[in-house]
Structures are given as structure tokens and as C-alpha cells.
Design a protein around this motif. Structure first.
Motif: not given
Length: 207
Positions: A22-31, A93-94
Motif C-alpha cells: 500500500i506504499g509504505l516502507f520503514p526507516m529508523a532515525e539511526s542504526a 537508518w538500518i
């Protein structure tokens, strides 16, 4: 648009795939940050497969076969390398949560790596997610000149050969624009994504 932030202990590989659909993906602020959040850009990076461009200089380098290009032989090493901090990339961001989720996606056949090897060492690569007839590029790394670029060329060749219709790059960069990447408004991207999701899951591995 960035979705709600906070810890996501309930995210499973199945939820992650649903988010991609549906067009979303995850990220993080930092490792080092254990939290992840959902991202849905107003402008989506897309690399059209039918207008993919390879410069003459890069095509010449590819003909010289400087690397042994492999698919899915060491996915975890690729995502670990993409997560590494380097002089040119002081933060990423991983985080560990993302690495664990995508490793599981790999084992169930929905996450893949393209790898450049030199003298038995991994020197470049990229990874992403396949779903329907779409491939969602996540990250790439390079320890030798042109290693990640050559992996991208091999990725596109494989996607075209196997009938994929959408190569999502999430965002565009100057690097990706040299290959023909464009920004697509969210409403247009959603239509492209919906069409790709109508397809059965195409095979990326093997062959």
C-alpha cells in the motif's frame, strides 16, 4: 509523509509486506535507535525499466567484467555492509530491527541481494524486496569504484527478463538520476503500485 513514530514490537514480515503493498516502507532515525517508523513520500522515486540508461563509460567497465556478480548468496552480509558507517556515510537508518525483519523476508523469498565479489571478497551490493511485479530497492554499498552501479545494472536486467513492471527507489538521488530515475507524485505512484500488486509474485531467485 512520515507516519507515527514509536516502538513497533508487533511488526512481522507479513505486516511489512502489507505495508509495501500500500506504499509504505520503514526507516529508523539511526542504526542505534531501536524505534522504526513508516514513511510514505509525497514524491516517490521510480526507476522506469524501459528507459533505464547506462553511460558509455559504465557499459565499457561492465564489458571488462571487473567483478563476479552473484544473486542471493550472502544477503545478511549485504545488509550488514549497507548498515555500516563510513567516511562518506557517517550514519544510516538500518537498525537491528530492520536487519532482522529483512533477513526473515529473504528466507521466505521476498528480499533479495545483488552482490559484487572480487577475489572472494564482497565489495559492493544492493538489496530490496520483491512483491507482485514490483521490486522495492532499499539500499546499496560500494567498496570499489562502480561496484554498486554494476549491481544495479544487473538488477535491472534481471527484473526486465522476469517481467517486473515497477522498480521503486523510494527517493531519487543524483546518482540514480544518471540512470533515469524520476520523481512520481503519490497519487500516480499508487496507481502504478496497484497494477503491480495485481500480478502474482514473480520469481527473482534462481537461474
Amino acid at each position: 509523509m512520515v507516519g507515527p513514530r514509536g516502538r513497533n514490537p508487533g511488526i512481522t514480515p507479513e505486516i511489512l509486506l502489507r505495508a509495501y503493498s500500500i506504499g509504505l516502507f520503514p526507516m529508523a532515525e539511526s542504526a542505534d535507535d531501536p524505534e522504526i517508523f513508516w514513511v510514505e513520500p509525497e514524491l516517490r522515486g521510480v526507476l522506469p525499466l524501459d528507459t533505464f540508461h547506462v553511460s558509455k563509460s559504465l557499459a565499457k567497465t561492465i564489458r571488462q567484467k571487473p567483478f563476479d556478480i552473484r544473486f542471493n548468496t550472502d544477503f545478511d552480509a549485504v545488509i550488514a555492509a549497507c548498515a555500516e558507517q563510513t567516511n562518506g556515510r557517517p550514519s544510516t537508518w538500518i537498525n537491528k530491527t530492520i536487519r532482522s525483519l529483512y533477513s526473515t523476508l529473504h528466507h521466505i523469498g521476498h528480499a533479495h541481494s545483488v552482490e559484487a565479489w572480487e577475489d572472494g571478497k564482497l565489495v559492493g551490493g544492493l538489496y530490496g524486496v520483491s512483491l507482485g511485479s514490483a521490486f522495492f530497492g532499499e539500499s546499496m554499498f560500494s567498496r570499489r569504484t562502480d561496484a554498486s552501479k554494476i549491481c544495479l545494472v544487473y538488477l535491472v536486467e534481471r527484473l526486465k527478463k522476469r517481467g517486473f513492471t515497477l522498480l521503486d527507489t523510494q527517493f531519487t538521488t543524483e546518482h540514480l538520476r544518471t540512470f533515469g530515475a524520476i520523481d512520481v507524485p503519490k497519487d500516480q505512484y499508487v496507481k502504478m503500485l496497484e497494477k503491480a500488486m495485481e500480478s502474482p509474485n514473480l520469481s527473482f531467485s534462481g537461474g
